[in-house]
Design a protein around this motif. Structure first.
Motif, PDB file in Angstrom:
ATOM      1  N   PRO B 363      46.665  70.382  25.968  1.00 54.39           N
ATOM      2  CA  PRO B 363      47.296  69.344  26.777  1.00 54.39           C
ATOM      3  C   PRO B 363      47.144  67.907  26.269  1.00 54.39           C
ATOM      4  CG  PRO B 363      46.146  70.891  28.169  1.00 54.39           C
ATOM      5  CD  PRO B 363      45.854  71.293  26.755  1.00 54.39           C
ATOM      6  N   PRO B 364      45.946  67.430  25.975  1.00 60.02           N
ATOM      7  CA  PRO B 364      45.888  66.007  25.651  1.00 60.02           C
ATOM      8  C   PRO B 364      46.632  65.675  24.365  1.00 60.02           C
ATOM      9  CG  PRO B 364      43.732  67.023  25.318  1.00 60.02           C
ATOM     10  CD  PRO B 364      44.616  68.060  25.914  1.00 60.02           C
ATOM     11  N   ALA B 367      50.683  66.557  24.735  1.00 63.32           N
ATOM     12  CA  ALA B 367      51.448  65.683  25.622  1.00 63.32           C
ATOM     13  C   ALA B 367      51.639  64.296  25.008  1.00 63.32           C
ATOM     14  CB  ALA B 367      50.747  65.582  26.970  1.00 63.32           C
ATOM     15  N   GLY B 396      48.161  75.385  28.930  1.00 64.89           N
ATOM     16  CA  GLY B 396      48.246  73.921  28.812  1.00 64.89           C
ATOM     17  C   GLY B 396      49.642  73.375  29.012  1.00 64.89           C
ATOM     18  N   THR B 397      50.631  74.256  29.120  1.00 63.17           N
ATOM     19  CA  THR B 397      52.003  73.770  29.257  1.00 63.17           C
ATOM     20  C   THR B 397      52.205  73.039  30.589  1.00 63.17           C
ATOM     21  OG1 THR B 397      52.594  76.011  29.949  1.00 63.17           O
ATOM     22  CG2 THR B 397      53.113  75.415  27.691  1.00 63.17           C
ATOM     23  N   LYS B 398      51.484  73.494  31.610  1.00 61.56           N
ATOM     24  CA  LYS B 398      51.641  72.863  32.928  1.00 61.56           C
ATOM     25  C   LYS B 398      51.122  71.417  32.895  1.00 61.56           C
ATOM     26  CE  LYS B 398      51.355  75.631  36.776  1.00 61.56           C
ATOM     27  NZ  LYS B 398      50.690  76.357  37.877  1.00 61.56           N
ATOM     28  N   LEU B 399      49.924  71.241  32.360  1.00 59.45           N
ATOM     29  CA  LEU B 399      49.348  69.890  32.275  1.00 59.45           C
ATOM     30  C   LEU B 399      50.191  69.013  31.349  1.00 59.45           C
ATOM     31  CD1 LEU B 399      45.487  70.473  32.100  1.00 59.45           C
ATOM     32  CD2 LEU B 399      46.662  68.988  33.706  1.00 59.45           C
ATOM     33  N   MET B 402      53.319  67.978  33.093  1.00 58.92           N
ATOM     34  CA  MET B 402      52.964  66.978  34.108  1.00 58.92           C
ATOM     35  C   MET B 402      52.839  65.584  33.454  1.00 58.92           C
ATOM     36  SD  MET B 402      49.803  67.684  36.653  1.00 58.92           S
ATOM     37  CE  MET B 402      50.384  69.239  37.227  1.00 58.92           C
ATOM     38  N   ALA B 403      52.171  65.537  32.315  1.00 58.77           N
ATOM     39  CA  ALA B 403      51.974  64.248  31.624  1.00 58.77           C
ATOM     40  C   ALA B 403      53.303  63.707  31.099  1.00 58.77           C
ATOM     41  CB  ALA B 403      50.980  64.425  30.476  1.00 58.77           C
TER      42      ALA B 403
END
Lengths: 378, 443
Positions: B363-364, B367, B396-399, B402-403
């Protein structure tokens, strides 16, 4: 007396965090960790209280569901949800081992939550980067991580960890492992004198309460072993995904079998190996956690399969139940080969795949297990 | 985001502007790439099958460069997996997998080539199947690669499995695509680099025994410099496409050319090919040539590619003027591969591969990079593939979504496998993207 020892251990298993919360309330430092791949010896040597943390299949995961995909392992989703709800805020540090990719992802997810959603407060995190490929070079890397973990604990406790303290802690935990092995021998008897459910509770409790207290209770249990009653039913082994609760064991044993052996993250594998006491303590811990701490990253698979088949043989297992979690992407690769090995020995097996952690289909499980047990009796 | 990035509605006057379409829908350099790939594979089979030379099968984020510097051929698993999917063979191999007792939630992407080896049918497998490799090289992220690798090696008589263990990064840090170029030593953590470099040295020794060839350090250094050149060329291509309105070429052309070069990175051919690629797209952009003359909406394709149905990327051009302009494969070769180095090219190589999947999928890292690309390309929205069975690409696709949404870029998530055509419902997916364009992007 025996009943009392078992009951005390069962109670400790159920009220997992009680002692740790009480210690925290008294101002003592508590270190939480996940899985059996974190060297609790070092936490003990640092003079802090180690407690294994887990999820709970009885809790919903609404908050975690907002950020985490539903195809994560159920126990990880539950842990993640508990982190976000502040459930673990009684500990001073949470240690996450890199012994499954799910745990590593959990660690990174929590870092991202710290960045995106700082309103969710949870304890400081530490990644214990334990790698387990079986070679010298990886062992040297693990030694470096072990030293780093020791330094982290020194920082949290504010005290240096003495060599003698590590040596003593190794002896304390080894004694506990040895006692658990002796208790496990009751399952191996013919007929067995301890159920799989009880052994799981007894084992789990060792990471929830003070180690010496746990060992005393195990000794108490051993001293009064003559009071244990023989159990009847086919001798089964459970193998597969992590089981941090006894629901499946209870269901299987209620169907008329006895679980005399197991191989998963909370099974007898966790106390099968002792840390060496005859050389440098940090090296001994490195060797143990690198090469002998059971996890799905242990390598090569042939060695793990050999251990599995040795347990099958030694425990005189009559049937194996493979329990595979809903979104497993790993153990399903092992199953066809392991089934072949069992077939070659004439040992039947049942494959419970795609099992939900939080909402298992107990009716279907019961039907399948009952039919399997009936087939063994014929 | 780019302030000029507003999507253009169908009634806009801009839609009536006449622009020359891309003739034949394929670049001249793409024909050159196809020819090179065909020749490469013929050469590969001649060297390996007829002359008995050793070759290696390798996971994408492993140091292929080491083998290139030994003049040893490398087959990348995702390349062969994509070939299987493109030839519509994935249903057969997945059914084989399930008939052997492997459950159907197991990872798809990296297991297809294993199934083709288990099947051992040269008539069926793309290019006649993969002959016996000297080594199968892997990087251990999850727990399944070591299982696939071990079982795969057992399909052959003398193949060694070489897993590179993967130390975890203590802290994911922002803007990796900038930090990794010059500050990689600190960014990727010295203790991790020490360990990976040591593993690479073991790999070189092992590879020398297995192939009978010697690692050529001078060639390796030269290739590392050439890869840095490639990275700069890919960045140049990116800047042209990102700034051009409309986009001169479709995503499919970007993917073919950049991925083709990625697998042959470090060769003089790869540099020459990318120079020709940059020159051609610059010329197209200068002349106002358009992949979709009716371009109104610019989209990003997030996460893995849809290898069995690349036509899907272009399915929304005619009706909406919606063009996919970017995917993670189109400029990872620039942002993820460039490493400035002076005295330790092996360490620079280790820093290239040590966290590469994480940068694409966690995610970090994921994104932040996507948000940067959306701004650069003036994207109006993003379609994200979420492969459930390939969890390391799905996690991690959801986070991430979201970002990206929080940065003002609408995201549509499509749950589907990158390679399993059996699970793809084209009508349903088309409808979902159409609804997304109408209700989220154009509104």
């Amino acid at each position: 007396m025996t009943k009392s020892a078992i009951d005390e251990l069962k109670a400790s298993y159920i009220s997992r965090e009680q002692q740790a919360r009480a210690r925290h309330a008294r101002g003592e430092k508590v270190i939480g960790y996940f899985s059996w791949n974190v060297p609790e010896e070092l936490i003990l040597a640092a003079g802090m209280f180690p407690v294994q943390l887990s999820g709970s299949p009885d809790e919903t995961t609404e908050l975690g569901d907002q950020y985490m995909e539903d195809f994560f392992d159920g126990y990880i989703r539950s842990i993640f949800n508990r982190m976000l709800t502040g459930h673990f805020n009684f500990v001073d540090l949470i240690v996450i081992p890199r012994t499954t990719e799910s745990y590593l992802q959990l660690y990174y997810f929590l870092q991202e939550i710290e960045r995106l959603k700082p309103e969710h407060e949870f304890p400081e995190l530490y990644l214990f980067d334990l790698l387990q490929t079986n070679n010298w070079l990886t062992g040297r890397y693990v030694r470096g991580r072990m030293d780093d973990f020791k330094q982290k604990l020194e920082q949290v406790s504010g005290k240096l960890i003495e060599q003698a303290a590590v040596t003593n802690a190794i002896k304390t935990v080894n004694r506990n492992r040895a006692l658990l092995s002796q208790v496990n021998a009751f399952r191996r008897e013919i007929p067995p004198k301890l159920s799989g459910s009880d052994l799981m509770r007894v084992t789990g409790a060792s990471t929830f309460i003070e180690k010496s207290t746990h060992s005393q209770r195990l000794e108490n249990l051993l001293d009064h072993a003559d009071q244990l009653k023989p159990l009847s039913g086919p001798r089964l082994m459970v193998k597969g995904s992590p089981l941090d609760n006894t629901a499946l064991y209870e269901l299987i044993e209620a169907c008329g079998a006895v679980i005399v052996a197991d191989d998963h993250a909370w099974s007898e594998r966790v106390f099968e190996h002792q840390v060496r006491e005859d050389f440098d303590a940090m090296e001994a811990l490195t060797e143990h956690y690198h090469l002998h701490s059971p996890s799905p990253r242990q390598f090569p698979q042939a060695r793990q399969d050999e251990i599995f088949m040795n347990i099958v043989e030694q425990a005189k297992v009559e049937g194996v139940i493979f329990y595979i979690e809903e979104y497993d992407d790993t153990l399903g690769w092992d199953y066809p080969g392991q089934k072949k090995m069992l077939d070659a020995k004439g040992i039947p097996s049942l494959y419970l795949k795609k099992q939900s952690y939080r909402q298992p289909d107990e009716v279907t499980q019961k039907v399948a297990v009952t039919a399997f047990i009936s087939s063994l009796k014929q | 985001m780019d302030s000029n990035a507003k999507p253009v509605k169908n009634d806009s006057k801009q839609s009536s502007k006449a622009l020359p379409p891309l003739t034949g829908q394929r670049l001249a350099v793409t024909e050159g790439l196809k020819k090179h790939q065909k020749e490469w594979f013929l050469g590969f089979r001649k060297r390996v099958l007829e002359e008995g030379e050793a070759y290696v099968i390798a996971e994408p984020s492993t140091p292929h460069e080491i083998f290139h510097a030994m003049d040893v051929e490398v087959v990348a698993t995702p390349w062969y997996s994509a070939m299987i999917a493109a030839k519509q063979l994935s249903p057969y191999y997945f059914e084989l997998s399930e008939s052997l007792g492997y459950h159907d939630h197991l990872p798809r992407y990296m297991s297809l080539p294993l199934m083709s080896s288990i099947d051992n049918n040269p008539e069926r497998a793309p290019y006649g199947g993969l002959p016996e490799p000297a080594l199968i090289m892997d990087r251990l992220r999850g727990e399944f690669p070591q299982r696939i690798g071990e079982q795969w090696a057992k399909c052959y008589e003398n193949t060694r499995y070489f897993p590179i263990d993967n130390p975890g990064q203590s802290r994911m840090k922002p803007r990796w695509w900038e930090e990794s170029r010059y500050n990689w030593e600190n960014f990727y953590e010295p203790h991790r680099l020490d360990f990976v470099v040591d593993q690479y040295k073991e790999l070189i020794r092992e590879a020398e025994f297995a192939t009978g060839k010697v690692f050529n350090h001078a060639v390796f250094v030269e290739q590392m410099h050439l890869i840095n050149q490639l990275a700069d060329l890919v960045d140049e291509a990116k800047q042209i496409i990102a700034k051009a309105r409309p986009s001169p070429i479709p995503l499919t052309e970007q993917l073919g050319n950049i991925m083709g070069v990625t697998w042959h990175r470090g060769s003089q051919w790869s540099v020459d090919h990318l120079k020709a690629y940059v020159a051609e797209i610059r010329d197209l952009a200068d002349r106002g040539v358009a992949a979709c003359p009716n371009e109104k909406v610019r989209l990003l394709w997030l996460n893995n590619g849809l290898w069995f149905n690349t036509a899907f990327y272009r399915a929304f051009e005619e009706k909406y003027g919606a063009v996919f302009v970017w995917s993670m494969y189109t400029n990872y070769l620039s942002d993820g591969y460039f490493r400035h180095f002076t005295d330790d090219p092996l360490r620079a190589l280790a820093s290239r591969h040590i966290t590469s999947n994480d940068q694409l999928h966690l995610p970090p890292c994921m994104a932040d990079w996507i948000i940067q690309q959306a701004g650069d390309f003036g994207a109006h929205g993003a379609v994200m593939l979420v492969p459930r069975e390939d969890r390391m690409s799905g996690w991690g696709t959801k986070l991430c979504a979201m970002a990206v949404e929080a940065a003002g870029i609408p995201v549509l998530q499509l749950e589907a496998s990158a390679v399993d055509a059996r699970t793809w419902d084209n009508d349903k997916m088309t409808k979902m993207v159409e609804d997304f364009i109408e209700n989220r992007v154009l509104k």
